[in-house]
Design a protein around this motif. Structure first.
Motif, PDB file in Angstrom:
ATOM      1  N   ASN A 147       0.596  -0.735  -0.084  1.00 52.85           N
ATOM      2  CA  ASN A 147       0.662   0.378   0.018  1.00 52.85           C
ATOM      3  C   ASN A 147       0.939   1.275  -0.171  1.00 52.85           C
ATOM      4  O   ASN A 147       0.739   2.282  -0.588  1.00 52.85           O
ATOM      5  N   ARG A 148       1.444   1.178   0.852  1.00 50.85           N
ATOM      6  CA  ARG A 148       2.487   2.673   0.707  1.00 50.85           C
ATOM      7  C   ARG A 148       3.653   3.139  -0.105  1.00 50.85           C
ATOM      8  O   ARG A 148       3.690   4.323  -0.692  1.00 50.85           O
ATOM      9  N   LEU A 149       3.575   1.558  -1.355  1.00 54.66           N
ATOM     10  CA  LEU A 149       4.316   1.878  -2.988  1.00 54.66           C
ATOM     11  C   LEU A 149       3.410   3.751  -3.331  1.00 54.66           C
ATOM     12  O   LEU A 149       4.452   4.376  -4.198  1.00 54.66           O
ATOM     13  N   LYS A 150       1.963   3.971  -3.127  1.00 50.98           N
ATOM     14  CA  LYS A 150       1.342   4.931  -3.834  1.00 50.98           C
ATOM     15  C   LYS A 150       1.927   5.713  -3.597  1.00 50.98           C
ATOM     16  O   LYS A 150       1.236   6.975  -3.678  1.00 50.98           O
ATOM     17  N   GLU A 151       2.166   6.333  -2.629  1.00 55.00           N
ATOM     18  CA  GLU A 151       2.471   7.299  -1.430  1.00 55.00           C
ATOM     19  C   GLU A 151       3.379   7.623  -1.947  1.00 55.00           C
ATOM     20  O   GLU A 151       4.367   9.045  -1.976  1.00 55.00           O
ATOM     21  N   GLY A 152       4.745   7.556  -2.837  1.00 54.84           N
ATOM     22  CA  GLY A 152       5.615   8.189  -3.725  1.00 54.84           C
ATOM     23  C   GLY A 152       7.294   7.142  -3.686  1.00 54.84           C
ATOM     24  O   GLY A 152       7.063   6.084  -2.789  1.00 54.84           O
ATOM     25  N   ILE A 153       8.226   7.340  -4.564  1.00 56.53           N
ATOM     26  CA  ILE A 153       8.767   6.387  -5.250  1.00 56.53           C
ATOM     27  C   ILE A 153      10.033   7.226  -5.176  1.00 56.53           C
ATOM     28  O   ILE A 153       9.736   8.360  -5.730  1.00 56.53           O
ATOM     29  N   THR A 154      11.218   7.183  -4.460  1.00 51.63           N
ATOM     30  CA  THR A 154      12.448   8.226  -4.326  1.00 51.63           C
ATOM     31  C   THR A 154      12.827   7.987  -6.068  1.00 51.63           C
ATOM     32  O   THR A 154      13.508   6.554  -6.309  1.00 51.63           O
ATOM     33  N   GLU A 155      13.968   9.153  -6.905  1.00 53.46           N
ATOM     34  CA  GLU A 155      14.501   9.274  -7.488  1.00 53.46           C
ATOM     35  C   GLU A 155      15.684   7.916  -7.562  1.00 53.46           C
ATOM     36  O   GLU A 155      15.760   6.734  -8.300  1.00 53.46           O
ATOM     37  N   GLU A 156      16.592   7.452  -6.299  1.00 54.47           N
ATOM     38  CA  GLU A 156      17.507   6.649  -6.088  1.00 54.47           C
ATOM     39  C   GLU A 156      16.316   5.041  -5.957  1.00 54.47           C
ATOM     40  O   GLU A 156      17.360   4.236  -6.601  1.00 54.47           O
ATOM     41  N   GLU A 157      15.509   4.731  -5.560  1.00 58.82           N
ATOM     42  CA  GLU A 157      15.083   3.748  -5.641  1.00 58.82           C
ATOM     43  C   GLU A 157      14.153   3.372  -7.042  1.00 58.82           C
ATOM     44  O   GLU A 157      15.562   2.207  -7.288  1.00 58.82           O
ATOM     45  N   ILE A 158      14.116   4.477  -8.068  1.00 59.47           N
ATOM     46  CA  ILE A 158      13.692   4.316  -9.617  1.00 59.47           C
ATOM     47  C   ILE A 158      15.407   3.925  -9.847  1.00 59.47           C
ATOM     48  O   ILE A 158      15.453   2.688 -10.296  1.00 59.47           O
ATOM     49  N   GLN A 159      16.404   4.543  -9.528  1.00 63.88           N
ATOM     50  CA  GLN A 159      17.427   4.384 -10.580  1.00 63.88           C
ATOM     51  C   GLN A 159      18.000   2.648 -10.254  1.00 63.88           C
ATOM     52  O   GLN A 159      18.016   2.247 -10.536  1.00 63.88           O
ATOM     53  N   ARG A 160      18.346   2.019  -8.761  1.00 65.38           N
ATOM     54  CA  ARG A 160      18.798   1.138  -8.372  1.00 65.38           C
ATOM     55  C   ARG A 160      17.406   0.086  -9.750  1.00 65.38           C
ATOM     56  O   ARG A 160      17.792  -1.407  -9.958  1.00 65.38           O
ATOM     57  N   ALA A 161      16.536   0.183  -8.864  1.00 64.48           N
ATOM     58  CA  ALA A 161      15.336  -0.706 -10.014  1.00 64.48           C
ATOM     59  C   ALA A 161      15.353  -0.862 -10.860  1.00 64.48           C
ATOM     60  O   ALA A 161      15.682  -1.818 -11.541  1.00 64.48           O
ATOM     61  N   LYS A 162      16.024   0.277 -11.642  1.00 64.09           N
ATOM     62  CA  LYS A 162      16.161   0.144 -13.923  1.00 64.09           C
ATOM     63  C   LYS A 162      17.302  -0.470 -13.576  1.00 64.09           C
ATOM     64  O   LYS A 162      17.450  -1.722 -14.013  1.00 64.09           O
ATOM     65  N   VAL A 163      18.363  -0.211 -12.866  1.00 64.31           N
ATOM     66  CA  VAL A 163      20.542  -1.286 -13.157  1.00 64.31           C
ATOM     67  C   VAL A 163      19.676  -2.760 -13.028  1.00 64.31           C
ATOM     68  O   VAL A 163      20.138  -3.675 -13.836  1.00 64.31           O
ATOM     69  N   GLY A 164      18.716  -2.185 -12.017  1.00 63.55           N
ATOM     70  CA  GLY A 164      19.462  -3.991 -11.092  1.00 63.55           C
ATOM     71  C   GLY A 164      17.944  -5.241 -12.550  1.00 63.55           C
ATOM     72  O   GLY A 164      18.400  -6.550 -13.188  1.00 63.55           O
ATOM     73  N   LEU A 165      16.811  -4.131 -13.110  1.00 63.73           N
ATOM     74  CA  LEU A 165      16.237  -5.292 -14.579  1.00 63.73           C
ATOM     75  C   LEU A 165      17.281  -5.268 -15.838  1.00 63.73           C
ATOM     76  O   LEU A 165      17.068  -6.399 -16.005  1.00 63.73           O
ATOM     77  N   LYS A 166      17.905  -4.012 -15.902  1.00 66.92           N
ATOM     78  CA  LYS A 166      18.783  -4.219 -16.505  1.00 66.92           C
ATOM     79  C   LYS A 166      19.789  -5.480 -16.623  1.00 66.92           C
ATOM     80  O   LYS A 166      20.627  -5.285 -17.863  1.00 66.92           O
ATOM     81  N   SER A 167      20.584  -4.906 -16.032  1.00 69.48           N
ATOM     82  CA  SER A 167      21.530  -5.854 -15.889  1.00 69.48           C
ATOM     83  C   SER A 167      21.266  -7.233 -15.710  1.00 69.48           C
ATOM     84  O   SER A 167      21.518  -8.338 -15.864  1.00 69.48           O
ATOM     85  N   SER A 168      20.229  -7.859 -15.118  1.00 74.21           N
ATOM     86  CA  SER A 168      19.817  -9.164 -14.612  1.00 74.21           C
ATOM     87  C   SER A 168      19.761  -9.626 -16.803  1.00 74.21           C
ATOM     88  O   SER A 168      20.192 -10.797 -16.276  1.00 74.21           O
ATOM     89  N   LEU A 169      18.804  -8.721 -16.927  1.00 75.32           N
ATOM     90  CA  LEU A 169      18.488  -8.844 -18.239  1.00 75.32           C
ATOM     91  C   LEU A 169      19.798  -9.723 -19.594  1.00 75.32           C
ATOM     92  O   LEU A 169      20.080 -10.523 -20.108  1.00 75.32           O
TER      93      LEU A 169
END
Lengths: 409, 405
Positions: free
Chosen positions: A321-343
């Protein structure tokens, strides 16, 4: 990194796709046959599990032993799995033996012996695998979770239901096999070192047929979707939880993936941090995407001792539920690097690529290049995820627990 | 492929296999310590330490460590066995140095009390998780009984009691000795620049203090005891048999690997045809576990309780036939093909390569290319296997079962 994919379609509709890989000596291949657990006749849950065993008990001129010896002689590593829509048979091996291996698999698919005495053994093993599930509560909880979450029968157990499987006879299963082992809906995929022209010629000579069979439509009933608890005097309460999200074909799929990575990508992701690192509630905690063609969910698992079960579940739902309350720029950057790297990391494995291109073809009707996926991941932003989360709130949770204690919902 | 090695003055070994064609690289710190290096008083400390290294240094909190890894997209983790603790990461080449830097800092953790106390909960959850996995539980209990009185019988996880009693002071003292640089090997494989890695290690690890470190490595035959325990919530019988094996240093380890494949691969083996094909057991396999100075052959079976005796009878028959007649040429060829192709497939990924390169170096101080490993497999004859069987006598085993009432 531009990769050209190979593709050829037989007159009967069977699709052949390939991804050549440099600097490997192995090849991996797979047949995805439209005989998954959810497409088989009602009341026959477990037939796919029997079939997967039975067809290896002799094919063409070979009896069970000869067939197995030939497969082993090629040094191939078999892998088979039963999904909702497809039964997949495949293997990885040194590429020099690819042609022989594909030939053997063609016989297994098209000319299995299907002898009565072998049926009884295959059935007995399938029954044992249902019993074995009782001793593996973690796997069992996720299996039941999918059954309850998806519109029936899309999430039906790929191992089987005891009451169905006990009633199955050899003739019935032969019929099921005949009706579903259909080249028209089959996808063949290969990755690694191979010669595509040879592959096509070989498959065409054995799988080409004049008839193009129609795709089967599955009638679905609404999901059951209520809290289910199975009592077991084990050491832990095994918690499975699933909530709806967009299917693989949706334009928001990359936003969904990135949001999930914020929740449960790496070890700095929220679930791991809040449930394990800050509170010490669990050892195993994580969520992943599970998608069928038109419907999908986020599947979460946690295992914890009984006195911590309620707090674990509450913390997990709070994080969703807390996801919709906001996500930081750093969290998104880590998420994107992680997705690309595992790919990219998984792109070095021939088995992983053979699986990916088959599933892309089935789900999307085309194969996505790594570059395309990378670009789409790049486009994700805090704003795009927030927009996505506003439209797609996590509100209903299907929950299953197995263990000594129930939780309150 | 190019192999490189060097050693810092404090004894830290650095080895690397460079493959410029790889799309990724993998790095690992291999610490030669595990449950067998513990006393019963501190049983579980090696594995607990593995968790604690992720809790950070004087400059980094646990969350900052996780963040730092995740920023590189690394697939990172660690594992602890009876004799090794390995911290590893698979990563894109451009992040290799950053991740190596991070691991190097983490090898000198602060081991804070509050992190230690919180992590105790997680460790106890991990112990509970494995209690619900009878296939794991039966192997663990059988190993303890087989290696009775020998340190290889120590449980990796420890028990809830030993973990409850363990103090942070005991952990620090164990750490100070076992994580000495001369007991560690930094291994890097895949696409990377050797000089950058060694420069980095030189600057970060050179001040670590060398220590006298030792390990008891005598060979152990096994207790050959037998026991069954009841767990009322189980549906099937879980059986583990452990026979004696050869060590990770023994040149016959390749023959032992082939023997285990012939007897108990998951398909096409003797176990498969006698037990699984006939639906007597749902699952049956044998694995060879080479260890420092000793070794073991593990068999695992899952079956209906009513079939448990038949499984043991059939297995005894297989062992007695193998002991009398050895294995056939045909069986050996099939087993070789399986192992050779799995070597090829596994070693196409830097992550798969990392463990082989690291273990070879630690046990035998030698570097073997994949091709050399494959040759060693190809050269094994049926005669070699017969001699091995005569020596280790797999028909003698320790027997542990867990099943329903």
């Amino acid at each position: 990194m531009t990769v050209k994919f190979d593709k050829y379609i037989l007159n009967n509709g069977m699709v052949i796709v390939g991804e050549p890989m440099e600097s490997v000596r192995s090849a991996a291949f797979g047949f995805s046959i439209p005989a998954g657990a959810s497409v088989l006749d009602e009341g026959c849950c477990g037939a796919a599990n029997i079939i997967e065993d039975w067809i290896f008990r002799g094919a063409g001129e070979r009896d069970s032993r000869q067939l197995s010896d030939e497969l082993d002689g090629l040094g191939l590593h078999r892998s088979s799995s039963i999904g909702s829509s497809h039964l997949s048979l495949g293997a990885a091996l040194e590429s020099t033996n690819l042609e022989k291996a594909v030939g053997l698999y063609a016989d297994i698919i098209l000319k299995p012996k299907l002898e009565d005495d072998q049926f009884e053994l295959a059935k007995e093993l399938s029954i044992q695998s249902i019993t074995a599930l009782d001793d593996d509560p973690r796997q069992k909880v996720m299996l039941i979770l999918r059954e309850l979450f998806y519109p029936q029968p899309l999430g039906i157990s790929n191992i089987g239901h005891m009451e169905d499987i006990e009633k199955l006879g050899a003739d019935k299963v032969r019929d099921i096999l005949k009706n579903n082992f259909n080249p028209s809906g089959t996808i063949f995929s290969v990755a690694g070192k191979y010669d595509f022209d040879n592959v096509v010629k070989q498959l065409e000579s054995v799988f080409e047929t004049n008839e193009k069979l129609a795709k089967k439509e599955i009638a679905t009933k609404p999901a059951v979707n209520k809290y289910t608890h199975l009592h077991n005097e084990g050491a832990q309460v095994h918690i499975g939880l699933m909530t709806k999200t967009v299917p693989p074909t949706d334009k928001d799929i990359y936003n969904a993936r990135a949001a999930l990575a914020v929740l449960s990508g790496g070890m700095s992701a929220r679930l791991f941090t809040e449930v394990r690192e800050k509170r010490g509630l669990c050892y195993a905690i994580g969520a992943r995407y599970h998608g069928l063609k038109d419907t999908a969910g986020i599947m979460c698992y946690a295992g914890t001792t009984p006195e911590k079960a309620q707090q674990t579940l509450d913390t997990i739902i709070t994080e969703f539920n807390r996801l919709k309350e906001g996500i930081t720029e750093e969290e998104i950057q880590r998420a994107k690097v992680g997705l690309k790297s595992s790919l990219i990391l998984s792109s070095e494995s021939t088995s992983s690529r053979a699986g990916s291109i088959a599933s892309d073809h089935y789900l999307l009707g085309r194969i996505r290049s790594l570059d395309e996926i990378k670009e789409k991941i790049e486009e994700v932003s805090v704003k795009s995820i927030q927009n996505f989360l506003e439209k797609n709130i996590f509100e209903d949770f299907t929950i299953v627990t197995i263990g000594p204690k129930e939780v309150k919902i | 492929m190019e192999f490189k090695k060097t050693q810092l003055s404090n004894g830290l070994n650095i080895i690397g296999e460079i493959n410029k064609k790889a799309k990724s690289s993998a790095v690992g710190y291999f610490v030669k310590t595990g449950a067998r290096d513990e006393t019963m008083e501190i049983n579980g400390v090696s594995h607990f330490l593995e968790h604690m290294l992720f809790k950070g240094t004087d400059k980094l909190s646990a969350f900052e460590v996780n963040e730092a890894f995740d920023r590189t997209g690394a697939q990172f983790n660690a594992f602890t066995s009876e004799e090794m603790t390995v911290f590893y990461a698979a990563v894109l080449p451009e992040y290799l140095c950053e991740v190596t830097d991070l691991w190097s800092h983490l090898m000198r953790p602060s081991l804070r009390d509050d992190d230690f106390n919180m992590e105790k909960n997680v460790i106890k959850e991990e112990i509970a998780m494995y209690q619900d996995l009878p296939n794991f539980d039966v192997m663990d209990r059988c190993r303890s009984m087989h290696f009775e009185g020998h340190p290889c019988g120590h449980s990796v996880l420890g028990s809830v009691e030993s973990i409850d009693k363990l103090s942070a002071v005991q952990m620090r003292s164990y750490f100070n000795n076992r994580y000495a640089p001369n007991n560690m090997t930094l291994t890097v494989v895949g696409n990377f620049e050797w000089d950058k890695v060694t420069d980095l290690a030189q600057s970060l690890c050179n001040k670590w203090q060398k220590q006298p470190v030792s390990r008891e490595t005598s060979h152990f035959e096994g207790s050959f005891k037998k026991q069954r325990i009841i767990k009322a919530n189980l549906a099937s019988e879980h059986i583990c048999l452990i026979s004696s094996g050869v060590s990770a240093q023994d040149p016959r380890r390749f023959a032992a690997h082939l023997l285990a494949t012939i007897i108990g691969d998951t398909c096409g083996s003797r176990y498969f045809w006698e037990l699984v094909d006939k639906a007597i057991a749902q699952c049956a396999y044998m694995q060879y576990a080479p260890m420092d100075g000793t070794g073991a052959l593990y068999s695992y079976f899952q079956c209906n309780k009513e079939n448990a005796n038949t499984v043991i009878e059939k297995t005894n028959k297989i062992f007695s036939e193998i002991s009398g007649k050895g294995v056939t040429e045909d069986e050996l060829t099939k087993a070789k093909n399986k192992i050779l192709s799995s070597l090829v497939i596994k070693n196409e990924l830097p992550m798969g390569r990392l463990v082989d390169v690291g273990f070879n170096w630690i046990y035998n101080s030698e570097y073997l290319t994949v091709e050399q490993d494959m040759d060693a497999i190809r050269q094994v004859s049926t005669e070699d296997i017969k001699l091995l069987i005569d020596d280790i006598q797999p028909a003698q085993y320790t027997h542990f079962s867990i099943g329903p009432e």
